[in-house]
Write an enzyme that holds these catalytic residues in place. Structure first.
Site, mmCIF file in Angstrom:
data_model
loop_
_atom_site.group_PDB
_atom_site.id
_atom_site.type_symbol
_atom_site.label_atom_id
_atom_site.label_comp_id
_atom_site.label_asym_id
_atom_site.label_seq_id
_atom_site.Cartn_x
_atom_site.Cartn_y
_atom_site.Cartn_z
ATOM 1 C CE LYS A 9 -24.334 66.944 -32.948
ATOM 2 N NZ LYS A 9 -24.937 65.639 -32.648
ATOM 3 C CG ASP A 35 -27.780 65.782 -30.448
ATOM 4 O OD1 ASP A 35 -27.896 65.199 -29.355
ATOM 5 O OD2 ASP A 35 -27.484 65.196 -31.513
ATOM 6 C CD GLU A 68 -30.793 64.426 -31.440
ATOM 7 O OE1 GLU A 68 -31.044 65.465 -32.091
ATOM 8 O OE2 GLU A 68 -30.066 63.529 -31.869
ATOM 9 C CG ASP A 84 -29.815 60.248 -31.587
ATOM 10 O OD1 ASP A 84 -30.176 59.332 -32.334
ATOM 11 O OD2 ASP A 84 -28.792 60.931 -31.816
ATOM 12 C CE LYS A 124 -28.967 60.019 -35.488
ATOM 13 N NZ LYS A 124 -27.798 60.415 -34.721
HETATM 14 O O1 OSB Z 1 -26.209 62.652 -32.378
HETATM 15 O O2 OSB Z 1 -27.459 63.155 -33.977
HETATM 16 C C1 OSB Z 1 -26.367 62.808 -33.565
HETATM 17 C C2 OSB Z 1 -23.961 62.752 -36.501
HETATM 18 C C3 OSB Z 1 -23.188 61.665 -36.176
HETATM 19 C C4 OSB Z 1 -23.433 60.979 -35.023
HETATM 20 C C5 OSB Z 1 -24.446 61.402 -34.168
HETATM 21 C C6 OSB Z 1 -25.228 62.485 -34.493
HETATM 22 C C7 OSB Z 1 -24.970 63.186 -35.659
HETATM 23 C C8 OSB Z 1 -25.736 64.358 -36.019
HETATM 24 C C9 OSB Z 1 -26.383 64.439 -37.369
HETATM 25 O O3 OSB Z 1 -25.885 65.267 -35.257
HETATM 26 C C10 OSB Z 1 -25.581 65.084 -38.435
HETATM 27 C C11 OSB Z 1 -26.212 64.948 -39.799
HETATM 28 O O4 OSB Z 1 -25.999 63.921 -40.462
HETATM 29 O O5 OSB Z 1 -26.912 65.867 -40.254
HETATM 30 MG MG MG Z 2 -28.201 63.039 -31.666
#
Ligand code: OSB
Ligand code: MG
Length: 371
Positions: A166, A191, A216, A241, A265
């Site tokens: 992140k 991300d 992302e 995303d 997703k």
């Molecule tokens: O932005 O990808 C995202 C988890 C919750 C909400 C948004 C995100 C995420 C993750 C994925 O980054 C985490 C996972 O389940 O491996």
């Molecule tokens: Mg994401």
């Protein structure tokens, strides 16, 4: 032709603590509230689905409560005692409900599980997937740089070949560059969860030389024109995303060139039916797909794994072992990553069932619907 009659629907609302907090610039998640659905048909089969909305609307507008309300008041009454020969028929049945994709995805998934069970085949086979190991990936979302370095090291030692980090405007690209250089065998995704703005495109550009496979969602979900503007100046592919809630959003991304990769997703696009439509379009347009995670349990993970057996899904998704987030997963069998890969299930249907003992243990409420 199959004829699935919906005899009974059960909802389970649960609350489970995470093993460790999941922290990004917008949210700190410490416990996971979720809803599971079981649909029992007239032949004694049960289909299972998991709702991936969060407790609060920090990531999408839907929440556990809005989904429960949609399911209880509108969706379940519309499907009870109805017959379905294919999960796609839910489209018509639920078209009187605007959006509410995560609530709809829950029932769409349970119906796909039932449908595959009726056909006596694994779900991945029913949707035209290939029998192959699925590439896994872990997400590191922690508040300190020290923890991040430690967790990346641990992930690589545990065999993960892809790590998602992140990032925000406060992150230091030089640090990432060093880490990425240290692990040349590992793919790194970034991300941003919408952390950047039109005024701070220059900050995003400082991540272009880090060696990330993709970045992302740098901008908020409505700022696709800003994303297009940034993408024109950067070599790192941008992946959308939050911006992708439908096939139309995918078409818009391609048209505007606001990104080069689609993050699917299934919950956010309304389930597997719409994800398959998106997959078809992405294959046609040669747009890579990567499957995003939602800090979910084994049911949702199993649907993501089945979807990842499709030819258009080549990038490693957000698939970590059940033990990454949970002391105990609520679905059986649990998801296990070995050498950075997951094996497809050869069971019929999606391949997992609820662990009722644990569902009871972590249960908040439960409701049965039948006529
Ligand atoms: O932005 O990808 C995202 C988890 C919750 C909400 C948004 C995100 C995420 C993750 C994925 O980054 C985490 C996972 O389940 O491996
Ligand atoms: Mg994401």
């Amino acid at each position: 032709m199959v004829n699935i009659q919906v005899k009974k629907v059960t909802l389970y609302h649960v609350l489970v603590p995470l093993k460790k907090p999941f922290t990004t610039h917008i949210q700190h998640v410490q416990e996971r509230e979720s809803i599971f659905m079981e649909i029992a048909d007239d032949e004694g089969h049960t289909g299972v689905g998991e709702c991936v909305a969060f407790t609060s609307p920090w990531y999408t507008e839907e929440t556990v409560q809005t989904c429960w309300e949609m399911l209880e008041r509108w969706i379940i009454p519309a499907i009870l005692n109805q017959s379905f020969s294919h999960p796609d028929e839910l489209d018509d049945c639920l078209k009187f409900i605007k959006r509410n994709h995560m609530a709809k995805a829950t029932v769409n998934h349970a119906m796909w599980d039932l449908y595959a069970k009726r056909l006596n085949q694994p779900l991945w086979q029913v949707i035209g997937g290939t029998s192959r190991p699925i590439k896994a990936g872990i997400v590191v979302a922690t508040s300190t740089e020290e923890n991040m370095v430690e967790e990346i090291k641990e992930a690589v030692e545990n065999g993960y070949k892809r790590v998602k980090i992140k990032i925000s405007q406060k992150s230091n690209p030089e640090k990432f560059k060093k880490i990425i250089n240290k692990y040349p065998q590992t793919l790194f995704f970034a991300d941003a969860n919408g952390a950047f703005t039109e005024e701070t495109i220059h900050l995003l550009q400082t991540f272009d030389d880090c060696g990330f496979t993709l970045i992302e969602q740098p901008f908020s979900e409505h700022q696709n024109y800003v994303s297009a503007k940034a993408q024109r100046t950067m070599k790192t592919p941008l992946a959308l995303d939050e911006s992708i809630t439908s096939l139309q959003d995918v078409n818009e991304m391609i048209e505007r060139q606001s990104g080069k990769i689609v993050v699917v997703k299934q919950g956010r696009v309304g389930g597997l039916t719409n994800s398959l439509r998106i997959h078809e379009q992405c294959v046609k347009a040669e747009i890579p797909i990567f499957v995003g995670g939602m800090i979910e349990f084994g049911v949702s993970k199993a649907f993501n794994i089945a979807f990842s057996s499709l030819s258009g899904v080549q990038l490693p998704g957000d698939f970590s072992s059940s033990t990454h987030f949970w002391n105990e997963d609520l679905a059986n069998p649990t998801i296990d990553v070995k050498d950075g890969e997951i094996q497809l299930s050869h069971k019929i249907g999606v391949g997992v069932a609820l662990n009722h003992k644990l569902i009871n243990q972590y249960g908040v409420r439960r409701k049965e619907f039948y006529i």
